[in-house]
Design an enzyme around this catalytic site. Structure first.
Site, PDB file in Angstrom:
ATOM      1  CG  ASP A 133      -1.888   1.135   1.269  1.00  0.00           C
ATOM      2  OD1 ASP A 133      -3.104   0.865   1.163  1.00  0.00           O
ATOM      3  OD2 ASP A 133      -1.453   2.299   1.379  1.00  0.00           O
TER       4      ASP A 133
ATOM      5  CG  ASP B 289      -3.181   3.364  -1.760  1.00  0.00           C
ATOM      6  OD1 ASP B 289      -4.005   2.611  -1.204  1.00  0.00           O
ATOM      7  OD2 ASP B 289      -2.439   4.137  -1.128  1.00  0.00           O
TER       8      ASP B 289
HETATM    9  P1  GH3 Z   1      -1.786   5.486   4.072  1.00  0.00           P
HETATM   10  O1  GH3 Z   1      -0.364   5.839   4.242  1.00  0.00           O
HETATM   11  O2  GH3 Z   1      -2.451   5.235   5.406  1.00  0.00           O
HETATM   12  O3  GH3 Z   1      -2.010   4.357   3.137  1.00  0.00           O
HETATM   13  O4  GH3 Z   1      -2.488   6.773   3.492  1.00  0.00           O
HETATM   14  P2  GH3 Z   1      -3.131   6.987   2.062  1.00  0.00           P
HETATM   15  O5  GH3 Z   1      -3.210   8.445   1.871  1.00  0.00           O
HETATM   16  O6  GH3 Z   1      -2.428   6.218   1.053  1.00  0.00           O
HETATM   17  O7  GH3 Z   1      -4.586   6.466   2.273  1.00  0.00           O
HETATM   18  P3  GH3 Z   1      -5.278   5.101   1.941  1.00  0.00           P
HETATM   19  O8  GH3 Z   1      -4.293   4.084   1.473  1.00  0.00           O
HETATM   20  O9  GH3 Z   1      -6.138   4.728   3.110  1.00  0.00           O
HETATM   21  O10 GH3 Z   1      -6.250   5.494   0.782  1.00  0.00           O
HETATM   22  C1  GH3 Z   1      -5.926   5.406  -0.564  1.00  0.00           C
HETATM   23  C2  GH3 Z   1      -6.277   6.654  -1.290  1.00  0.00           C
HETATM   24  O11 GH3 Z   1      -6.056   6.418  -2.669  1.00  0.00           O
HETATM   25  C3  GH3 Z   1      -7.717   7.090  -1.188  1.00  0.00           C
HETATM   26  C4  GH3 Z   1      -8.009   7.745  -2.478  1.00  0.00           C
HETATM   27  O12 GH3 Z   1      -7.870   9.140  -2.349  1.00  0.00           O
HETATM   28  C5  GH3 Z   1      -6.925   7.253  -3.396  1.00  0.00           C
HETATM   29  N1  GH3 Z   1      -7.438   6.462  -4.522  1.00  0.00           N
HETATM   30  C6  GH3 Z   1      -8.088   5.290  -4.480  1.00  0.00           C
HETATM   31  N2  GH3 Z   1      -8.381   4.859  -5.727  1.00  0.00           N
HETATM   32  C7  GH3 Z   1      -7.907   5.804  -6.567  1.00  0.00           C
HETATM   33  C8  GH3 Z   1      -7.917   5.934  -8.004  1.00  0.00           C
HETATM   34  O13 GH3 Z   1      -8.410   5.084  -8.762  1.00  0.00           O
HETATM   35  N3  GH3 Z   1      -7.304   7.045  -8.515  1.00  0.00           N
HETATM   36  C9  GH3 Z   1      -6.743   7.995  -7.715  1.00  0.00           C
HETATM   37  N4  GH3 Z   1      -6.175   9.057  -8.280  1.00  0.00           N
HETATM   38  N5  GH3 Z   1      -6.757   7.903  -6.374  1.00  0.00           N
HETATM   39  C10 GH3 Z   1      -7.306   6.823  -5.822  1.00  0.00           C
HETATM   40 MG    MG Z   2      -2.170   4.154   0.985  1.00  0.00          MG
END
Ligand code: GH3
Ligand code: MG
Length: 282
Positions: free
Chosen positions: A145, A188
């Site tokens: 992640d 992610d």
């Molecule tokens: P952490 O270090 O705790 O992982 O923090 P993080 O900011 O990476 O947060 P988290 O993994 O909980 O959330 C993933 C984020 O990825 C949330 C969303 O804003 C973003 N995301 C999810 N799917 C997509 C996508 O298809 N495209 C884009 N651009 N962003 C996405």
């Molecule tokens: Mg993340």
């Protein structure tokens, strides 16, 4: 050509000749629909045979122009029709198979990242667990992640975030083995199933991936002012044991290991064995 019998006899051979020449076009389409290999080579042989028949028909026309024999020209005509129909039906079948394969690929691929999707991963995980248990082979799993990925979206916008994610899949694929299964687990998060991999080797692989990500520069073409960005990732690792020999349990362990990696400050690898240790300490 003096009588109607000769006219009909020559007409049948000429019609057969035209049909044979006409069959070369769908045959060419068919050959290009097939992947290169044995099957394609056999159709090349088929093309050679058709050319040979075309010469045979021409020879017959010249040699027996006045014969008035109906039986042989009729067989020639029906033979040509048979070749044409066979090629036409084969082309139709090849097109149908290609369409089904494309649909199948679409069905198991994540549209943004281009790696396997969760639906496929769920199916494959069950199969891999069954295989590992049957053949007494180790099996491990990595959940990767990106750290603070939301910041990328917030800073540079969602399209840049998407671009990073597209790149992200290729980056993981470039480090793992071809036999490993790489799928998008969620936003992610990427899950890597590593068949025949014991816990220590899985941990070493996760460390290699983590370092590779840490050193990697993500170049983003969509923003002219943005040169490159660096990212880190946290990784949870779990391996198959007698106690967790079910997809749900193994996934849960990997997820918990990832959670611990996040809570320990990110940019690190935590294996499920450390998870047990931390539970004992608590
Ligand atoms: P952490 O270090 O705790 O992982 O923090 P993080 O900011 O990476 O947060 P988290 O993994 O909980 O959330 C993933 C984020 O990825 C949330 C969303 O804003 C973003 N995301 C999810 N799917 C997509 C996508 O298809 N495209 C884009 N651009 N962003 C996405
Ligand atoms: Mg993340």
């Amino acid at each position: 050509m003096n009588n109607p019998l000769e006219f009909l006899s020559n007409g049948l051979v000429i019609a057969g000749l035209i049909i044979l020449v006409g069959a070369l076009l769908p045959l060419n389409d068919l050959i290009h629909l097939l992947p290169s290999g044995k099957m394609r080579n056999k159709w090349y042989i088929q093309s050679g045979l058709i050319l040979f028949f075309i010469l045979g028909y021409l020879f017959y026309l010249i040699r027996f122009w006045d014969s008035g024999n109906l039986l042989v020209p009729l067989v020639f005509f029906l033979g040509a029709a048979f070749v044409w129909l066979t090629i036409h039906l084969s082309k139709q079948t090849a097109m149908d198979i290609k369409r089904v394969l494309e649909l199948e690929k679409e069905n198991i691929t994540d549209p943004l990242i281009g790696i396997y999707n969760r639906r496929y991963m769920d199916k494959r995980l069950d199969e891999e667990i069954d295989r590992a248990l049957r053949y007494q082979q180790p099996l491990s799993m990595l959940l990767i992640d990106i750290d603070f990925f939301k910041n990328v979206n917030d800073h540079y916008g969602h399209p840049v975030g998407d671009q990073v994610l597209r790149h992200w899949g290729g980056l993981i694929l470039s480090v793992v083995r071809a036999s490993d299964i790489v799928a998008r687990y969620g936003g992610d998060e990427i899950l890597v199933i590593t068949p025949s991999t014991p816990p220590l080797a899985a941990y070493a692989l996760a460390e290699r991936i983590r370092k590779h990500i840490e050193l990697h520069k993500f170049f983003l073409s969509s923003d002219p002012n943005l040169k490159s960005i660096s990212l880190t990732a946290s990784i949870g690792v779990a391996s198959l044991t007698n106690e967790n020999a079910e997809a749900v349990k193994l996934l849960k362990e990997t997820d918990q290991a990832l959670y611990l990696a996040k809570s320990k400050g990110r940019n690190c690898v935590i294996s499920s064995s450390e998870l047990m240790e931390s539970a004992i300490v608590e």
